[in-house]
Design a protein around this motif. Structure first.
Motif, short mmCIF file in Angstrom:
data_model
loop_
_atom_site.label_atom_id
_atom_site.label_comp_id
_atom_site.label_asym_id
_atom_site.label_seq_id
_atom_site.Cartn_x
_atom_site.Cartn_y
_atom_site.Cartn_z
N LYS A 50 53.73 11.72 40.95
CA LYS A 50 54.69 11.91 39.86
C LYS A 50 53.93 11.91 38.53
O LYS A 50 52.94 11.21 38.38
CB LYS A 50 55.72 10.79 39.86
N GLY A 51 54.42 12.68 37.58
CA GLY A 51 53.83 12.68 36.24
C GLY A 51 52.52 13.42 36.17
O GLY A 51 52.48 14.63 36.07
N ARG A 52 51.42 12.68 36.27
CA ARG A 52 50.08 13.26 36.17
C ARG A 52 49.22 12.68 37.28
O ARG A 52 49.34 11.50 37.61
CB ARG A 52 49.49 12.91 34.81
N HIS A 53 48.36 13.52 37.86
CA HIS A 53 47.44 13.05 38.89
C HIS A 53 46.04 13.51 38.52
O HIS A 53 45.79 14.69 38.33
CB HIS A 53 47.82 13.58 40.28
N ARG A 54 45.12 12.53 38.41
CA ARG A 54 43.75 12.81 38.00
C ARG A 54 42.81 12.70 39.19
O ARG A 54 42.67 11.62 39.78
CB ARG A 54 43.32 11.82 36.92
N LEU A 55 42.17 13.82 39.52
CA LEU A 55 41.19 13.87 40.61
C LEU A 55 39.82 14.07 40.00
O LEU A 55 39.59 15.06 39.29
CB LEU A 55 41.51 15.02 41.57
N GLU A 89 45.14 17.19 37.09
CA GLU A 89 43.91 17.26 36.30
C GLU A 89 42.73 17.07 37.26
O GLU A 89 42.64 16.05 37.92
CB GLU A 89 43.87 16.17 35.24
N VAL A 90 41.87 18.07 37.31
CA VAL A 90 40.67 17.98 38.14
C VAL A 90 39.46 18.03 37.22
O VAL A 90 39.42 18.84 36.29
CB VAL A 90 40.60 19.13 39.17
N ALA A 91 38.51 17.15 37.47
CA ALA A 91 37.29 17.12 36.66
C ALA A 91 36.08 16.88 37.56
O ALA A 91 36.17 16.20 38.58
CB ALA A 91 37.37 16.03 35.60
#
Length: 153
Positions: A50-55, A89-91
């Motif tokens: 939910k919302g934002r997921h940072r990988l 968000e993938v970084a």
């Protein structure tokens, strides 16, 4: 003796990750024979995001680059098929830059595609460990994550 033109020796190496890496949200790529199950576990959690997921993908070599690109594509597809509006968000996090062992042209193309797809690149980050959703660097900097893929020694 064995004659060969090109030789590749796979010794089954495994990266040095902290012993409790699973508890810290870190998914090591190696040993590769178990990575499929670890990746499936991440995919199984996508409906709960939910919302934002940072990988974060740690490791700026070809393997880390390929994983960041393909995971970004697959996770976006999964989210879309579920109608899940989570912001992904993938970084890629690297100590020495993107694919330092490759030609300048290959690096430039990689950077261009990453920019086009919105995949961030963190260069000069010497990662020491992860805990509590934070990737810690030797110089004191941290990066927040929900999932971290470890693709480096």
């Amino acid at each position: 003796p064995i004659a060969y033109d090109v030789l590749s020796i796979n010794i089954g190496s495994a990266p040095r990750v902290q012993p409790d890496s699973g508890k810290a949200g870190v998914t090591p790529v190696k040993p590769i024979d178990g990575f499929g199950a670890r990746w499936d576990a991440i995919l199984a959690r996508v409906p709960t995001w939910k919302g934002r997921h940072r990988l974060l993908v740690v490791g700026g070599g070809a393997g880390g680059f390929e994983l960041a690109m393909t995971m970004h594509a697959r996770l976006r597809k999964e989210l879309a098929s579920l109608g899940n509006p989570t912001e992904l968000e993938v970084a890629l996090v690297t100590r020495r830059g993107l694919m330092p062992q490759h030609t300048p042209g290959a690096r430039a193309l990689g950077l261009k595609v990453m920019r086009e797809r919105g995949i961030k690149l963190y260069t000069g980050y010497d990662v020491s460990h992860a805990d509590g959703g934070l990737l810690h660097c030797r110089d004191g900097r941290t990066l927040e994550f929900d999932d971290c893929i470890w693709c480096t020694q």
